[in-house]
Write an enzyme that holds these catalytic residues in place. Structure first.
Site, mmCIF file in Angstrom:
data_model
loop_
_atom_site.group_PDB
_atom_site.id
_atom_site.type_symbol
_atom_site.label_atom_id
_atom_site.label_comp_id
_atom_site.label_asym_id
_atom_site.label_seq_id
_atom_site.Cartn_x
_atom_site.Cartn_y
_atom_site.Cartn_z
ATOM 1 N N ARG A 186 -0.833 3.248 -3.316
ATOM 2 C CA ARG A 186 0.107 4.059 -2.557
ATOM 3 C C ARG A 186 0.760 3.152 -1.527
ATOM 4 O O ARG A 186 0.132 2.230 -1.001
ATOM 5 C CB ARG A 186 -0.596 5.232 -1.844
ATOM 6 C CG ARG A 186 -1.003 6.371 -2.758
ATOM 7 C CD ARG A 186 0.232 7.128 -3.252
ATOM 8 N NE ARG A 186 -0.104 8.332 -4.006
ATOM 9 C CZ ARG A 186 -0.252 8.376 -5.314
ATOM 10 N NH1 ARG A 186 -0.109 7.260 -6.020
ATOM 11 N NH2 ARG A 186 -0.529 9.512 -5.926
ATOM 12 N N GLU A 209 9.548 6.618 -0.115
ATOM 13 C CA GLU A 209 10.102 6.664 -1.475
ATOM 14 C C GLU A 209 11.088 7.820 -1.592
ATOM 15 O O GLU A 209 10.835 8.898 -1.056
ATOM 16 C CB GLU A 209 8.966 6.820 -2.490
ATOM 17 C CG GLU A 209 8.027 5.616 -2.518
ATOM 18 C CD GLU A 209 6.934 5.734 -3.565
ATOM 19 O OE1 GLU A 209 6.924 6.728 -4.330
ATOM 20 O OE2 GLU A 209 6.077 4.844 -3.628
ATOM 21 N N HIS A 245 8.173 3.396 -8.725
ATOM 22 C CA HIS A 245 6.936 4.175 -8.888
ATOM 23 C C HIS A 245 6.796 4.660 -10.332
ATOM 24 O O HIS A 245 6.746 5.859 -10.608
ATOM 25 C CB HIS A 245 6.906 5.363 -7.920
ATOM 26 C CG HIS A 245 5.518 5.847 -7.638
ATOM 27 N ND1 HIS A 245 5.172 6.427 -6.438
ATOM 28 C CD2 HIS A 245 4.385 5.863 -8.393
ATOM 29 C CE1 HIS A 245 3.888 6.773 -6.463
ATOM 30 N NE2 HIS A 245 3.394 6.437 -7.647
#
Length: 324
Positions: free
Chosen positions: A237, A266, A285
């Protein structure tokens, strides 16, 4: 009377039909917030929620007094207040196992791309800069035979380590985990304290979950311990890493390069210095983003809620104490 279920996120037609045969189903547009005012009446009658990127708050739970289970289409659940769910007797299900190998593929792809400067040199060719054989200024680094340091050694960390040890002859170090004698035997892995791992590894790959203890686990002091030739990989993360410290380490050659699939904010904005650095491979991601794996994750969530709503134990239950 059928239980009522809210779906938010991507399910296949077959998966949606499977749930519709068992429950009264309400499908929300992906752009619709669960706790939007127009959905409050719907939540009041809801027994289950299934979806990805779910933003669950105590206020939302207050509006859903009949809620029994939440099935997130993800492994991570740092955006969901687990203690609050447990206090209210609401089961939380996630989707481990089915994305382990795919996410490990992504991690090792970042190792290879950052070491061999794949993205940078592919763009160099596209820009018509390949006019002669390249020289040392564009050389990359070997991966085979190097030392791979895994910060976190759960399912995904172990899968990355197997690729390194068995496929590339890498020495594997691991930290932030209890001893793993079976893997030490299988892979020749060695356990280290974090500071020792950072100093010894050629590649540092982070796979720990985001918790209060791991937030900003890697920062200025940790990067300073790495080799100047070290390459940093994050598939965990974004908030596990102090991103400003990472940027400084890359700008000042404290470390050589980074391969990143996750970020503190993000989507990553184009204004971020990370997007301008040739020694950074930045992905949006995509750890589990293959057709096969995302379908398997959705199916695991469907199976979880199909079992949990009638009162059976789901396959992947996060808060075990809610199952009686």
């Amino acid at each position: 009377m059928k239980k009522r279920l809210v779906i938010q996120g991507r399910l296949s037609d077959a998966q949606q039909t499977e749930l519709s045969d068992l429950f009264e189903v309400d499908v929300l547009p992906k752009t619709s917030s669960l706790d939007a005012p127009e959905n409050r009446a719907l939540l009041a009658e809801t027994h289950g929620i299934i979806g990805s990127g779910l933003a669950i708050t105590p206020q939302l739970l207050d509006a859903a007094p009949n809620l029994k289970v939440i099935a997130t289409i993800s492994v991570g659940y740092d955006n969901i207040p687990v203690d609050e769910l447990t206090k209210r007797g609401i089961m939380l299900c996630n989707t481990p196992d089915v994305l382990t190998e795919t996410t490990a593929d992504t991690g090792f792809a970042l190792i290879m791309a950052a070491a061999r400067r794949v993205v940078e040199l592919a763009e160099w060719v596209k820009a018509d800069k390949w006019q002669a054989s390249i020289g040392p200024a564009l050389f990359g680094s070997d991966v085979h035979g190097k030392t791979l340091g895994m910060v976190g050694f759960g399912r995904i960390g172990q899968a990355v380590a197997r690729r390194g040890a068995l496929g590339f002859g890498m020495q594997v170090l691991y930290s932030n985990a209890s001893p793993k004698p079976d893997l030490e035997s299988e892979l020749g892995a060695q356990r280290r304290e974090l500071n020792e791992l950072l100093a010894e590894a050629d590649f540092v790959c982070v796979t720990v979950p985001l918790t209060a203890e791991t937030e900003h686990l890697i920062g200025t002091q940790e990067f300073a311990l790495m080799k100047p030739s070290g390459i940093f990989i994050n598939i965990a993360r974004g908030k596990v890493v102090d991103e400003s410290a990472l940027i400084h380490a890359l700008e000042t050659s404290v470390i050589q390069a980074a391969g990143l699939d996750v970020f503190e904010q993000e989507p990553l904005r184009a204004a971020s210095p990370l997007t301008k650095m040739p020694n950074v491979v930045a992905l949006p991601h995509i750890g589990s983003a293959t057709h096969e794996t995302r379908d398997a994750m959705a199916q695991r969530a469907v199976d979880n809620i199909r079992l949990a709503l009638p009162g059976e134990r789901p396959i992947s239950l996060v808060n075990e104490e809610t199952y009686q």
